[in-house]
Design a protein around this motif. Structure first.
Motif, PDB file in Angstrom:
ATOM      1  N   ILE A 122       0.834  -1.192   0.000  1.00 61.23           N
ATOM      2  CA  ILE A 122       0.000   0.000   0.000  1.00 61.23           C
ATOM      3  C   ILE A 122       0.877   1.253   0.000  1.00 61.23           C
ATOM      4  N   PHE A 123       2.034   1.168   0.635  1.00 65.70           N
ATOM      5  CA  PHE A 123       2.948   2.312   0.622  1.00 65.70           C
ATOM      6  C   PHE A 123       3.457   2.581  -0.802  1.00 65.70           C
ATOM      7  N   ASP A 124       3.749   1.501  -1.547  1.00 68.02           N
ATOM      8  CA  ASP A 124       4.147   1.651  -2.948  1.00 68.02           C
ATOM      9  C   ASP A 124       3.043   2.339  -3.746  1.00 68.02           C
ATOM     10  N   ARG A 125       1.830   1.880  -3.556  1.00 67.94           N
ATOM     11  CA  ARG A 125       0.699   2.418  -4.306  1.00 67.94           C
ATOM     12  C   ARG A 125       0.455   3.887  -3.965  1.00 67.94           C
ATOM     13  N   TRP A 126       0.456   4.209  -2.676  1.00 67.15           N
ATOM     14  CA  TRP A 126       0.243   5.604  -2.274  1.00 67.15           C
ATOM     15  C   TRP A 126       1.335   6.504  -2.821  1.00 67.15           C
ATOM     16  N   ALA A 127       2.579   6.031  -2.783  1.00 66.65           N
ATOM     17  CA  ALA A 127       3.693   6.824  -3.309  1.00 66.65           C
ATOM     18  C   ALA A 127       3.536   7.035  -4.814  1.00 66.65           C
ATOM     19  N   ARG A 169       1.050   9.609  -5.734  1.00 61.80           N
ATOM     20  CA  ARG A 169       1.477  10.976  -5.422  1.00 61.80           C
ATOM     21  C   ARG A 169       2.757  11.369  -6.159  1.00 61.80           C
ATOM     22  N   ASN A 170       3.262  10.433  -6.960  1.00 63.43           N
ATOM     23  CA  ASN A 170       4.489  10.658  -7.720  1.00 63.43           C
ATOM     24  C   ASN A 170       5.668  11.023  -6.809  1.00 63.43           C
ATOM     25  N   ILE A 171       5.778  10.262  -5.714  1.00 60.11           N
ATOM     26  CA  ILE A 171       6.885  10.430  -4.775  1.00 60.11           C
ATOM     27  C   ILE A 171       7.464   9.051  -4.485  1.00 60.11           C
ATOM     28  N   THR A 172       8.561   9.019  -3.745  1.00 61.81           N
ATOM     29  CA  THR A 172       9.162   7.734  -3.387  1.00 61.81           C
ATOM     30  C   THR A 172       8.456   7.145  -2.172  1.00 61.81           C
ATOM     31  N   VAL A 173       8.642   5.857  -1.978  1.00 56.89           N
ATOM     32  CA  VAL A 173       8.083   5.191  -0.794  1.00 56.89           C
ATOM     33  C   VAL A 173       8.682   5.808   0.468  1.00 56.89           C
ATOM     34  N   LYS A 174       9.964   6.122   0.410  1.00 59.29           N
ATOM     35  CA  LYS A 174      10.615   6.752   1.565  1.00 59.29           C
ATOM     36  C   LYS A 174       9.927   8.078   1.907  1.00 59.29           C
ATOM     37  N   GLU A 175       9.617   8.868   0.883  1.00 59.59           N
ATOM     38  CA  GLU A 175       8.919  10.136   1.117  1.00 59.59           C
ATOM     39  C   GLU A 175       7.505   9.900   1.669  1.00 59.59           C
ATOM     40  N   MET A 176       6.825   8.877   1.144  1.00 65.14           N
ATOM     41  CA  MET A 176       5.475   8.561   1.608  1.00 65.14           C
ATOM     42  C   MET A 176       5.504   8.174   3.082  1.00 65.14           C
ATOM     43  N   ASP A 195     -14.428  -4.632   4.473  1.00 69.77           N
ATOM     44  CA  ASP A 195     -14.780  -4.324   3.089  1.00 69.77           C
ATOM     45  C   ASP A 195     -14.129  -3.024   2.613  1.00 69.77           C
ATOM     46  N   LEU A 196     -13.845  -2.119   3.530  1.00 71.01           N
ATOM     47  CA  LEU A 196     -13.209  -0.861   3.159  1.00 71.01           C
ATOM     48  C   LEU A 196     -11.769  -1.056   2.688  1.00 71.01           C
ATOM     49  N   LEU A 197     -11.208  -2.204   2.993  1.00 71.91           N
ATOM     50  CA  LEU A 197      -9.826  -2.477   2.611  1.00 71.91           C
ATOM     51  C   LEU A 197      -9.707  -2.880   1.143  1.00 71.91           C
ATOM     52  N   PHE A 198     -10.828  -3.103   0.483  1.00 71.25           N
ATOM     53  CA  PHE A 198     -10.807  -3.608  -0.897  1.00 71.25           C
ATOM     54  C   PHE A 198     -11.355  -2.614  -1.906  1.00 71.25           C
ATOM     55  N   TRP A 199     -11.448  -1.353  -1.563  1.00 71.72           N
ATOM     56  CA  TRP A 199     -12.003  -0.370  -2.503  1.00 71.72           C
ATOM     57  C   TRP A 199     -11.006   0.049  -3.564  1.00 71.72           C
ATOM     58  N   TYR A 200      -9.726  -0.193  -3.343  1.00 74.25           N
ATOM     59  CA  TYR A 200      -8.715   0.217  -4.305  1.00 74.25           C
ATOM     60  C   TYR A 200      -8.853  -0.587  -5.597  1.00 74.25           C
ATOM     61  N   PRO A 201      -8.806   0.091  -6.729  1.00 75.14           N
ATOM     62  CA  PRO A 201      -8.836  -0.658  -8.005  1.00 75.14           C
ATOM     63  C   PRO A 201      -7.542  -1.437  -8.190  1.00 75.14           C
ATOM     64  N   ASN A 202      -7.619  -2.559  -8.828  1.00 75.86           N
ATOM     65  CA  ASN A 202      -6.420  -3.351  -9.126  1.00 75.86           C
ATOM     66  C   ASN A 202      -5.768  -2.802 -10.384  1.00 75.86           C
TER      67      ASN A 202
END
Length: 83
Positions: free
Chosen positions: A7-12, A15-22, A75-82
């Motif tokens: 999820i950290f990879d996806r959020w980063a 946002r067009n940032i690195t995982v470290k920045e996230m 169920d809220l954990l699965f709202w992200y599109p694949n």
């Protein structure tokens, strides 16, 4: 071992940032909550299990996921599109 996206990879990526920045952003939010002047808010943050001096982003995420599942809202954990 197969590679997988966290999820950290996806959020980063979103946002067009690195995982470290996230993780730094999340850590800053944790620290802000941890040191909030409101004792009720501080107490809420201290419900998170942690090994060091303050919860890590991973510990915060584990807490949030467990809380959602405990409340029957997994169920809220699965709202992200694949992708």
């Amino acid at each position: 071992m197969a590679e997988y996206e966290t999820i950290f990879d996806r959020w980063a990526k979103e946002r067009n940032i690195t995982v470290k920045e996230m993780k730094a952003i999340i850590s800053a939010r944790i620290e802000k909550g941890w040191n909030d002047p409101d004792p009720v808010k501080r107490a809420q943050w201290r419900k998170i299990s942690y090994a060091g001096e303050i919860p890590t982003p991973e510990e915060w995420l584990r807490y949030a996921v467990n809380k959602l599942e405990h409340k029957g809202r997994g169920d809220l954990l699965f709202w992200y599109p694949n992708f």
